[in-house]
Design a protein around this motif. Structure first.
Motif, PDB file in Angstrom:
ATOM      1  N   ALA A  87      39.807  35.823  22.277  1.00  0.00           N
ATOM      2  CA  ALA A  87      39.125  35.290  23.460  1.00  0.00           C
ATOM      3  C   ALA A  87      40.133  34.632  24.392  1.00  0.00           C
ATOM      4  O   ALA A  87      40.054  34.782  25.617  1.00  0.00           O
ATOM      5  N   ASP A 127      34.739  37.829  25.497  1.00  0.00           N
ATOM      6  CA  ASP A 127      34.156  36.887  26.451  1.00  0.00           C
ATOM      7  C   ASP A 127      33.709  35.592  25.791  1.00  0.00           C
ATOM      8  O   ASP A 127      33.738  34.532  26.414  1.00  0.00           O
ATOM      9  N   LYS A 128      33.283  35.691  24.515  1.00  0.00           N
ATOM     10  CA  LYS A 128      32.725  34.494  23.871  1.00  0.00           C
ATOM     11  C   LYS A 128      32.810  34.643  22.358  1.00  0.00           C
ATOM     12  O   LYS A 128      32.537  35.705  21.807  1.00  0.00           O
TER      13      LYS A 128
END
Length: 224
Positions: A200, A206-207
């Motif tokens: 990340a 993204d998450k």
């Protein structure tokens, strides 16, 4: 279809216990616990089909452990490409579940792998539907890049906090980078290069999420 607020926010408790079992993970993520599977007798290294999440139909391509192995086969890649093409034609969003140790290089199938993997990659890059990738396990090799990565145009990539990705086995990578191996050096490599947080940080995900929150994040991504 209408889905209650309670179900929209449902926690997928214990979903991490199904790691390697694509059918169980997909059923847990779906609204009604159902997976409509396509071509179930082909390419067992990948499960394809359709589920509903937040009332919306969603095409799914999920890595699956088969005969004790988590390796992609030519038949599995071809099956994935067919499902991706179908979703593209009818503009159905796509969810991929990525958890693989790489490619099956048995002599009987190795010759078929390049064209099959190329077909799957071509299908993903050509598709303009919303694409979400959920990375659930430990991935080794280039299979991560070819399974709906950010580089292939995934709109969202979520990783379980326990997931990790390495181009080679972490022990081998540790020996190459540090010139020797120890458990401490391997952990240092994992923390800085292959862990979910490291990916990340480098922009490949993204998450980083908890497994039980997977459904909530997928719904949020679809609504976005």
């Amino acid at each position: 279809l209408e889905v209650s607020d309670e179900d929209l926010n449902r926690s997928c408790d214990g979903i991490e216990d199904s790691l390697g079992d694509a059918r169980a993970i997909l059923a847990e993520l779906s609204d009604d616990g159902k997976l409509i599977e396509c071509r179930s007798e082909e390419g067992q290294s990948i499960v394809t089909g359709f589920i509903r999440i937040a009332g919306m139909p969603l095409g799914v391509v999920a890595c699956n452990e088969y005969e004790g192995k988590k390796r992609l086969t030519a038949a599995g890649c071809n099956k994935a490409a067919k499902l991706i093409d179908l979703c593209t034609r009818f503009h159905i969003p796509l969810l991929t579940i990525t958890d693989t140790d790489g490619y099956n290089t048995d002599s009987a199938t190795e010759i078929l792998l390049p064209s099959a993997a190329e077909r799957m990659v071509r299908a993903l890059t050509a598709s303009d539907v919303p694409k979400i990738n959920l990375v659930t396990g430990s991935i080794v090799g280039s299979a991560y890049s070819m399974m709906n990565s950010k580089g292939l145009g995934a709109d969202y990539v979520f990783m379980w906090d326990s997931a990790n990705v390495s181009i080679v086995e972490p022990r081998q990578a540790t020996e190459v980078i540090f010139g020797e191996w120890s458990s401490g050096l391997e952990q240092q490599f994992r923390d800085t290069q292959s862990s979910a947080v490291a990916l990340a940080r480098h922009g490949f995900a993204d998450k980083v999420i908890m497994p039980e929150d997977s459904r909530k994040y997928i719904i949020g991504a679809l609504q976005t």
